[in-house]
Structures are given as structure tokens and as C-alpha cells.
Design a protein around this motif. Structure first.
Motif, PDB file in Angstrom:
ATOM      1  N   VAL A  12       0.873  -1.173   0.000  1.00 26.50           N
ATOM      2  CA  VAL A  12       0.000   0.000   0.000  1.00 26.50           C
ATOM      3  C   VAL A  12       0.911   1.224   0.000  1.00 26.50           C
ATOM      4  O   VAL A  12       1.622   1.485   0.973  1.00 26.50           O
ATOM      5  N   GLU A  13       0.931   1.928  -1.100  1.00 31.77           N
ATOM      6  CA  GLU A  13       1.815   3.091  -1.268  1.00 31.77           C
ATOM      7  C   GLU A  13       1.142   4.334  -0.688  1.00 31.77           C
ATOM      8  O   GLU A  13       0.089   4.757  -1.160  1.00 31.77           O
ATOM      9  N   VAL A  14       1.762   4.883   0.363  1.00 32.93           N
ATOM     10  CA  VAL A  14       1.161   6.030   1.058  1.00 32.93           C
ATOM     11  C   VAL A  14       1.891   7.344   0.761  1.00 32.93           C
ATOM     12  O   VAL A  14       1.567   8.382   1.341  1.00 32.93           O
ATOM     13  N   GLY A  15       2.854   7.316  -0.157  1.00 33.19           N
ATOM     14  CA  GLY A  15       3.634   8.506  -0.460  1.00 33.19           C
ATOM     15  C   GLY A  15       2.824   9.736  -0.852  1.00 33.19           C
ATOM     16  O   GLY A  15       3.048  10.825  -0.310  1.00 33.19           O
ATOM     17  N   PRO A  16       1.852   9.603  -1.766  1.00 36.15           N
ATOM     18  CA  PRO A  16       1.107  10.794  -2.177  1.00 36.15           C
ATOM     19  C   PRO A  16       0.315  11.460  -1.042  1.00 36.15           C
ATOM     20  O   PRO A  16       0.025  12.655  -1.110  1.00 36.15           O
ATOM     21  N   ARG A  17      -0.020  10.695  -0.011  1.00 38.96           N
ATOM     22  CA  ARG A  17      -0.755  11.272   1.125  1.00 38.96           C
ATOM     23  C   ARG A  17       0.168  11.440   2.332  1.00 38.96           C
ATOM     24  O   ARG A  17       0.565  12.538   2.680  1.00 38.96           O
ATOM     25  N   ASP A  18       0.550  10.350   2.961  1.00 38.38           N
ATOM     26  CA  ASP A  18       1.367  10.401   4.171  1.00 38.38           C
ATOM     27  C   ASP A  18       2.747  10.996   3.883  1.00 38.38           C
ATOM     28  O   ASP A  18       3.330  11.678   4.728  1.00 38.38           O
ATOM     29  N   GLY A  19       3.238  10.745   2.697  1.00 37.01           N
ATOM     30  CA  GLY A  19       4.567  11.223   2.343  1.00 37.01           C
ATOM     31  C   GLY A  19       4.647  12.711   2.096  1.00 37.01           C
ATOM     32  O   GLY A  19       5.667  13.350   2.347  1.00 37.01           O
ATOM     33  N   LEU A  20       3.568  13.294   1.578  1.00 37.11           N
ATOM     34  CA  LEU A  20       3.596  14.704   1.181  1.00 37.11           C
ATOM     35  C   LEU A  20       2.864  15.635   2.131  1.00 37.11           C
ATOM     36  O   LEU A  20       3.057  16.849   2.084  1.00 37.11           O
ATOM     37  N   GLN A  21       2.022  15.095   3.026  1.00 37.04           N
ATOM     38  CA  GLN A  21       1.093  15.956   3.760  1.00 37.04           C
ATOM     39  C   GLN A  21       1.764  16.994   4.658  1.00 37.04           C
ATOM     40  O   GLN A  21       1.172  18.034   4.932  1.00 37.04           O
ATOM     41  N   ASN A  22       2.976  16.726   5.127  1.00 34.66           N
ATOM     42  CA  ASN A  22       3.644  17.674   6.021  1.00 34.66           C
ATOM     43  C   ASN A  22       4.679  18.559   5.315  1.00 34.66           C
ATOM     44  O   ASN A  22       5.390  19.310   5.981  1.00 34.66           O
ATOM     45  N   GLU A  23       4.743  18.465   3.984  1.00 30.15           N
ATOM     46  CA  GLU A  23       5.668  19.324   3.251  1.00 30.15           C
ATOM     47  C   GLU A  23       5.236  20.791   3.414  1.00 30.15           C
ATOM     48  O   GLU A  23       4.074  21.121   3.194  1.00 30.15           O
ATOM     49  N   PRO A  77      -8.310  22.046   5.183  1.00 24.52           N
ATOM     50  CA  PRO A  77      -7.059  22.675   4.736  1.00 24.52           C
ATOM     51  C   PRO A  77      -6.405  23.505   5.846  1.00 24.52           C
ATOM     52  O   PRO A  77      -5.202  23.743   5.824  1.00 24.52           O
ATOM     53  N   LYS A  78      -7.213  23.889   6.830  1.00 27.43           N
ATOM     54  CA  LYS A  78      -6.672  24.652   7.966  1.00 27.43           C
ATOM     55  C   LYS A  78      -5.652  23.805   8.734  1.00 27.43           C
ATOM     56  O   LYS A  78      -4.641  24.300   9.213  1.00 27.43           O
ATOM     57  N   TRP A  79      -5.943  22.489   8.835  1.00 28.12           N
ATOM     58  CA  TRP A  79      -5.062  21.587   9.577  1.00 28.12           C
ATOM     59  C   TRP A  79      -3.959  21.012   8.704  1.00 28.12           C
ATOM     60  O   TRP A  79      -2.827  20.834   9.145  1.00 28.12           O
ATOM     61  N   VAL A  80      -4.302  20.689   7.459  1.00 28.23           N
ATOM     62  CA  VAL A  80      -3.307  20.087   6.553  1.00 28.23           C
ATOM     63  C   VAL A  80      -3.370  20.823   5.207  1.00 28.23           C
ATOM     64  O   VAL A  80      -4.011  20.362   4.258  1.00 28.23           O
ATOM     65  N   PRO A  81      -2.717  21.978   5.125  1.00 27.09           N
ATOM     66  CA  PRO A  81      -2.797  22.793   3.897  1.00 27.09           C
ATOM     67  C   PRO A  81      -2.367  22.047   2.634  1.00 27.09           C
ATOM     68  O   PRO A  81      -2.911  22.292   1.550  1.00 27.09           O
TER      69      PRO A  81
END
Length: 299
Positions: free
Chosen positions: A10-21, A53-57
């Protein structure tokens, strides 16, 4: 000791990987990443998160991502939907699978989503009910299964209790997350043994982070126990913002190299995956944290 004959990644890069950039990433870049991952043979991609988006822009373009996908046959594109509002928005985008997340740590739950573990589970009940009516599968995540930044050690029995609650609510699969990456192989085995007494092994997944460099060793340990679903992130992108020195998720390239070496079938092209990791890290100006990816791209 018996390894599974095949593993679903299960590839989570597009979500978990990028969300804190911190810097905005273009929707077109996210869509190209998802398409490249599918092209490498990955059959399950967590593509977005339907949160405020307020929490995870970084996830503010979730609708654009989910509706802009070039959907490949046989690939599941899922999204995180922690509440009913998020689920309704995801359903409008034609989502086929969503995920909810709880924690095995009371303190982490309160600091992360501002409620107790029990309250978080109560909040998911209407999400699972609505998803069921819509014919959408729900995956459950449990955070802090091998340690918490606030509480330290987490009892395997607590992990089993939260996992069972998610499973009984209707989650078809429960992903066990070493959110801060402090786990070691023996701890991972003991935690999994406790959970597997409550939930069948084929309904469990491993989601390990590599903060202390133990993720591959921990995955080997749980593969021995029969785990056949692994969450990972291309180039090792991501990580928990609450974990000191968090190195991110275990890199998909490193996982595939391990599985290939064990003769475990994944259907994933390692060279195409490594090229994708190289491309995305260059696109967003991040170091490639996959040892295998760095080695292959240097060859």
C-alpha cells in the motif's frame, strides 16, 4: 517460520509522504506521482486526505487530485476521511476506499485529534455506517503501536483493543503503525502476536517508520509471522511531525528489494519505482531517503 508467497504493497507517499511538506506542491506533480507509481505496478495507492485545509494545507487540493486521476485498471485509489464531512466530499469524487485512524496512546490521541481513544472510535461509527451504505470499503489505522512520543512504551494489549474495535466496526483491514519509528523486531513480533489473537492475520497490515533505522528489520520480523500487507512511501517520504528526528516512512524501494530477495511476489518493477522516487524527490527538493533508490540511481 513461513513467509507469505505474495505481499500487497500500500503506497502512502502521495498522502502520508507529502502531507507535512511546508511548501505547496502542484496538483499536477501529485497526479504525475500517482500515475508513475501505478505504472511501476503498485496496485493500492493512498492518494489524498479529506481533512480541513486549515489543519493540513498540503492536502487542500484533495478533490482535484481524486477527480484528476488517470485511473488504471486494477488499481485502488484510496483517501483518508477522518470524519463524515470528509467522507461525503470523497464520495462526491467517486472514491472506492477510505481510511480512518485511531491511536493506541491516549495522550497522542488527545494531542493529535483532540479527543480520547474511545471518543475517536465513536466518531468513526457514522463514517463506517455511511461508507457501508455507499458500498465503500474502510481501512483502519492504529498509530503508536510500538511507542508514543508522550507515553513511551505502549502495551500490546492496548494495541489489540483498539485494533479489535476498528475491525468490529467494519474496517476490512487494520494497519498497525509504528508512528515514531522506535520499534524493534522482538517488540514488533510481540505486538503482532497480541493483535493477531483478536483479528485474523490476513486482515492486518504493517505501517512502519524508519526513525531509528529498524523498519526493514521490523518488517522482516512480522513477515515471518505471516503479515502479507505492507504500507510504505516512495523514497521514504513523510514522517510524523510529532516524532523527534523522524526519518519518514519506510521506503517502498527498500521494501521491494527485501521482498524480491526473499522470493516474495509483489508485481512491482523496482527500477521503475526507484526512478519515480528519484523524480519526486528532485521535484520537491527533498533528499531521497531510500538506500536502494540512491544505489540504483547511482549505478
Amino acid at each position: 517460520m513461513s513467509f507469505p508467497s505474495s505481499v500487497r504493497l500500500v503506497e502512502v507517499g502521495p498522502r502520508d509522504g507529502l502531507q507535512n511538506e511546508p511548501d505547496p506542491i502542484a496538483t499536477s506533480t501529485k497526479l504525475e506521482l500517482i500515475d508513475r507509481l501505478g505504472g511501476a505496478g503498485i496496485r493500492h495507492i493512498e492518494a489524498a486526505s479529506f481533512v480541513s485545509p486549515k489543519w493540513v494545507p498540503q492536502m487542500a487540493d484533495h478533490r482535484e487530485v481524486m477527480t484528476g486521476l488517470s485511473r488504471r485498471s486494477g488499481v485502488t485509489y484510496s483517501a483518508l476521511t477522518p470524519n463524515l464531512r470528509g467522507l461525503e466530499a470523497a464520495l462526491e469524487c467517486g472514491i472506492e476506499e477510505v481510511a480512518v485512524f485511531g491511536a493506541a496512546s491516549e495522550t497522542f490521541s488527545r494531542k493529535n485529534i483532540n479527543c480520547s481513544v474511545a471518543e475517536s472510535l465513536e466518531r468513526f461509527a457514522p463514517v463506517l455506517e455511511r461508507a457501508g451504505k455507499a458500498g465503500v470499503r474502510v481501512r483502519g489505522y492504529v498509530s503508536c503501536v510500538l511507542g508514543c512520543p508522550y507515553e513511551g512504551e505502549i502495551a500490546p494489549a492496548k494495541v489489540a483493543e483498539v485494533s479489535r474495535a476498528l475491525f468490529e466496526m467494519g474496517c476490512y483491514e487494520v494497519s498497525l503503525g509504528d508512528t515514531i519509528g522506535t520499534g524493534t523486531p522482538l517488540k514488533a513480533k510481540r505486538m503482532l502476536e497480541a493483535v493477531a489473537r483478536e483479528i485474523p492475520m490476513d486482515k492486518l497490515a504493517a505501517h512502519f517508520h524508519d526513525t531509528y533505522g529498524q523498519a526493514i528489520a521490523n518488517l522482516y520480523a512480522v513477515l515471518e509471522e505471516g503479515i502479507a500487507v505492507i504500507d510504505s512511501s516512495v523514497a521514504g517520504l513523510g514522517g510524523c511531525p510529532y516524532a523527534k528526528g523522524a526519518a519518514g516512512n519506510v521506503a517502498s524501494e527498500d521494501v521491494i528489494y527485501l521482498l524480491d530477495g526473499l522470493g516474495i511476489e509483489t508485481g512491482i518493477d523496482l527500477n521503475a519505482l526507484a526512478a519515480t522516487g528519484n523524480w519526486i524527490t528532485q521535484a520537491i527538493g527533498r533528499p531521497n531517503r531510500s538506500k536502494v533508490g540512491v544505489a540504483l540511481n547511482a549505478a
